[in-house]
Scaffold this active site. Structure first.
Site, mmCIF file in Angstrom:
data_model
loop_
_atom_site.group_PDB
_atom_site.id
_atom_site.type_symbol
_atom_site.label_atom_id
_atom_site.label_comp_id
_atom_site.label_asym_id
_atom_site.label_seq_id
_atom_site.Cartn_x
_atom_site.Cartn_y
_atom_site.Cartn_z
ATOM 1 C CD GLU A 259 96.079 21.332 74.123
ATOM 2 O OE1 GLU A 259 97.236 21.292 73.632
ATOM 3 O OE2 GLU A 259 95.047 21.082 73.492
ATOM 4 C CG ASP A 260 101.359 20.302 76.828
ATOM 5 O OD1 ASP A 260 100.966 19.126 76.975
ATOM 6 O OD2 ASP A 260 101.651 20.789 75.727
#
Length: 888
Positions: A707-708
């Site tokens: 993620e991110d």
């Protein structure tokens, strides 16, 4: 007697009403006479004769309409043999002679004169030629009817925007000529905004006047297209096609256009503009050391990516002018022109080069020229010269000093800041970039030591001023691959004619790229041990048909007492340099088939051989191992017992590069497999599919996306074992294994990996590879900044900036007692380091971070914007739009 060589300007200057005039072109003071009253051209042929030889000065004046790429032809009636020339590329076939305009001034306008010279030998009589032709037309013939000169023949404009073309006459009229421009077919959304009525007289007939076409469209629906007819009484009409640019059809294509705008934004620093053309830098940042040793150098690799960027832009928008501009920039700056390779006519294909053994240790250099070792015959030279009417080689040199940071200038003269050809690597497999001495490709002894830099590399009894260039075949092959894609995309739009000239140039480049298929010294392929005992080749028995690490060519400058020239191929082939897409295009696609008699056939053989090569090198896990060589350790040494072979070539775990090992970087895996996946998608070739069926799962297994923006792809690999000797069928290589030992966030390679997965998914319907590709693209875009897409990286290797030669990692080697000077005044001695001969780095804004590291501080961190990596990201976004449309 010698004639001084006129220094060209390798830049193109754009100005209304003016053509590029090189040093050998002079504009006529008066306009040309009406076309129907004058001959095609006039020639002034003057000689300085000493009985057995002569020099000639030839001036040709164009009395007719402007010509592009002028060629003057004539027949000798004696036994004259031309030995060298200047200010034109003069070639001879028997008694027939052709002189081609130089690369810096190839065109000849009405009333303009081009002057060139040559030197020749003869016996008996030396009669002057009596008949000449200009671009195939008899100079004594009557001019054809005058014409309207319209440029360009097609234009593209944004919906609601404008675009222009120029109109002029080919010859001075007897009275004023009224020219009208009107839309004669197509969409009413396109109209003439200005220039509908033009007038030309005896004083301004050759001054282009502008016609502007405007669009009233809003971008909705299909792009508008219309034809505009330029007409005048007594002239044949000319039709100009105008097309509205398309726009992005998907979010990924919109992202592409955003990245494209960042790369092309002059304020972002990816290019230098020279004479109206763009030259790409290796990176925006100047302090960066990898294969190029400075960020504002550039490579043929970067140029091939520049072409790719513009091809993708053309597919999405329908505007192909930037693609043609990219190829024009290649020809102006990174493909050596006539003045850059002046003595090719002295090349002897029966003795292509003098043998020089290589050594693994830079400290063994200079290495001796060894003329007693016989080279084989070059089977390409005469065919290429006959096909293209020139002895020049049409290929890119690999390294260009874009800002002339080193100060060598054109042909080593150091006189200006124009892009200059340079070279670095010269001393064997263990010479890393940290151990190189940058030197000019044109060696005039103006810098360096007594013999320039030559005696750092080769040990000879005497040294001549000379030129030499090195081609990186993967870059030229990528340019061909991209030209194929551009041709396909433009053809689908009905725009193929817009890039036909550039595509034809790519085919020509591919013809010369065949030099990479041959052993370095054209020795026979297979079981080649011992430089003197390894048989010299003839015909195709010196061809391995793979893409080797390089091919090179060079020769004496005109100052040499006797002209000479040489060419070499490459004995070592790395898997990462293979390009089945280029081989397919050059052997199977009409628009890319080379003009030579055997070019397409050779590329067809290469296509099969490259696929076999990858099958042979595929490990049991799926990764592709290093490569093979016909010259062990660069000296035709005997390899270790039990070394497996491929068509007689020896398996080499790390071909050419040893510091760091060339098989270690995952990027070479991706570059090659992306091409294989694209080829598989286009052709359905099962051999490519089988390679990918093993490679893609291995790559996915070693890739993670979180993620991110978190992601990790393979960075470094280690290899164990060897492949089986090739017998014609893959064995699975149970004794060859690869391990991924580190991961990283190389944004360019991550984008190339995503493209590989996308091509594979489009070919097979495999959902997992498409998901992996989209996850990588989304992660990459998380790292978008004002200049593009980038992540910070640490550079522990920068400790080598000031390493001496005897340091554990090795440093710059200069033989004891050798002294010289860089163009900027930096001294060169046996105590020199990488940094000491590149003192300009100490003025770089990022130098304090490196300096602190060298003084014991932390490893410096940089965020680099490499040109090729940014283009890989952009074209990955474009590829998604091409293959998956709106994402459904």
């Amino acid at each position: 007697m010698t004639t001084p060589h006129t220094r060209p300007r390798r830049a193109r200057w754009r100005a209304a009403g003016a053509a590029l005039l090189g040093a050998v072109l002079t504009a006529a003071l008066l306009p040309a006479a009406p076309a129907q009253a004058a001959p095609i051209c006039s020639v002034d042929y003057r000689t300085d004769d000493w009985g057995s030889g002569f020099t000639a000065e030839v001036s040709v004046t164009n009395e007719a309409e402007p010509v592009s790429a002028w060629t003057l032809g004539w027949e000798f009636t004696g036994d004259q043999q031309i030995t060298n020339s200047w200010n034109a590329q003069v070639s001879q076939n028997g008694s027939s002679v052709t002189a081609q305009g130089p690369s810096w001034a190839p065109d000849l306008g009405s009333g303009q004169t081009a002057t060139f010279g040559f030197q020749a030998t003869y016996s008996g009589d030396n009669p002057a030629p009596t008949g000449f032709t200009l671009n195939g037309r008899d100079c004594a013939g009557e001019n054809e009817a005058p014409t309207l000169v319209v440029d360009p023949g097609s234009i593209a404009l944004a919906p609601g925007g404008q675009a222009a073309f120029d109109v002029a006459l080919s010859a001075a009229p007897e009275q004023a000529v009224a020219v009208s421009v009107e839309r004669t077919s197509g969409s009413t959304d396109l109209s003439v905004a200005s220039g509908a009525s033009l007038t030309f007289g005896a004083s301004d007939w050759d001054a282009p006047q502008e016609v502007t076409v405007a669009s009233s469209g809003d971008g909705a629906g299909e792009p508008a297209q219309a034809e505009f007819t330029v007409s005048a009484e007594g002239y044949d009409p000319v039709v100009v096609t105008a097309r509205e640019l398309s726009g992005a059809d998907t979010p990924y294509e919109e992202e592409f256009l955003d990245q494209y705008a960042k790369i092309k934004d002059p304020d972002n620093g990816y290019f230098r503009e020279v004479g109206g053309l763009l030259v790409p830098y290796h990176s925006v940042e100047t302090l960066i050391v990898e294969a190029p040793d400075h960020g504002h150098a550039t490579t043929s690799e970067a140029y091939s990516y520049y072409l790719w960027l513009e091809a993708a832009y053309g597919r999405i928008t329908g505007d192909w002018a930037p693609f043609n501009d990219a190829w024009e920039s290649m020809e102006a700056f990174i493909i050596p022109g006539t003045a850059d390779q002046p003595t090719n006519s002295a090349y002897d294909p029966s003795a292509p080069a003098t043998y020089i053994p290589e050594s693994l240790d830079p400290g063994d250099y200079p290495m001796p020229l060894t003329p007693e070792v016989q080279a084989g015959e070059d089977p390409l030279s005469q065919e290429l010269a006959s096909t293209y009417g020139t002895d020049e080689v049409y290929g890119m040199h690999w390294l260009l000093d874009v800002d002339n940071v080193y100060g060598y200038g054109f042909c080593g003269d150091g006189t200006d800041d124009a892009p200059a050809y340079v070279n670095t690597f010269q001393r064997g497999s263990n010479e890393s970039v940290w151990e190189t001495v940058p030197h000019p490709s044109c060696e005039t002894f103006a810098h360096g030591g007594e013999y320039g830099f030559l005696d750092l590399f080769t040990d000879d009894e005497s040294y001549s001023e000379q030129w030499r260039y090195t081609n990186a075949p993967d870059a030229d092959a990528r340019a061909v691959q991209v030209a194929y894609l551009a041709h396909q995309w433009a053809s689908e739009q009905g725009n193929a004619d817009a890039i036909a000239s550039s595509v034809a140039n790519a085919a020509r480049m591919g013809d010369y790229l065949r030099y990479a298929m041959f052993d370095k010294y054209f020795k026979e392929i297979g079981d080649c041990v011992g430089a003197e005992s390894c048989a010299p080749g003839s015909g195709r028995n010196s061809a391995h048909y793979l893409m080797s690490w390089y091919y090179s060519w060079g020769g004496a400058l005109e100052s040499a007492q006797y002209p000479w020239a040489w060419r070499i191929g490459g004995s070592s082939a790395h898997q990462g340099y293979q390009n089945v897409m280029a081989a397919y295009a050059l052997s199977e696609v009409d628009a890319l088939r080379p003009e030579s008699a055997t070019g397409a056939e050779d590329w067809g053989t290469s296509l099969d051989r490259q696929l076999e090569f990858l099958q042979w090198l595929q490990s049991s896990e799926g990764g592709i191992a290093g490569g093979a060589t016909n010259s062990w350790e660069g000296s035709y040494a005997e390899p270790p017992a039990g070394t497996p072979t491929f068509h007689g070539m020896y398996y080499d775990e790390k071909p050419v590069w040893h510091d760091p090992p060339s098989n270690r970087w995952f990027g070479f895996q991706v570059w090659d497999m992306e091409r294989v996946a694209e080829y598989h998608r286009i052709t359905g070739d099962e051999r490519a599919g089988q390679i990918l069926d093993a490679w893609v799962p291995w790559a996915i297994e070693n890739t993670t996306v979180g993620e991110d923006g978190e992601f990790a792809i393979p960075a470094d690999m280690e290899w164990s074992g060897q492949p089986d000797t090739w017998t014609g069928e893959p064995t699975g290589n149970p004794d060859l294994s690869v391990e991924v030992v580190s991961h990283g966030q190389d944004v360019g390679i991550a984008a190339g990996l995503a493209k590989t997965f996308m091509h594979y998914a489009a070919a097979t319907g495999d959902a997992g590879s498409r998901e992996a590709a989209e996850a990588l693209l989304d992660a990459l875009m998380f790292h978008e900044d004002d200049l593009g897409v980038a992540v910070p990286e640490t550079r522990a290797d920068y400790e080598r900036f000031d390493d001496p030669f005897d340091s554990p990692d090795g440093g710059l080697y200069v033989p004891e007692g050798w002294t010289g000077q860089m163009a900027n005044g930096d001294p060169i001695t046996s105590e020199s380091t990488f940094l000491s001969i590149r003192s300009f780095y100490e003025d770089d804004p990022n130098w304090p971070r490196v300096e602190a590291y060298l003084e014991g501080g932390p490893v410096p961190e940089f965020t680099y914007h490499r040109f090729w990596a940014q283009v890989d990201v952009a074209t990955a976004l474009a590829t998604h739009g091409e293959l998956f449309g709106d994402g459904s």
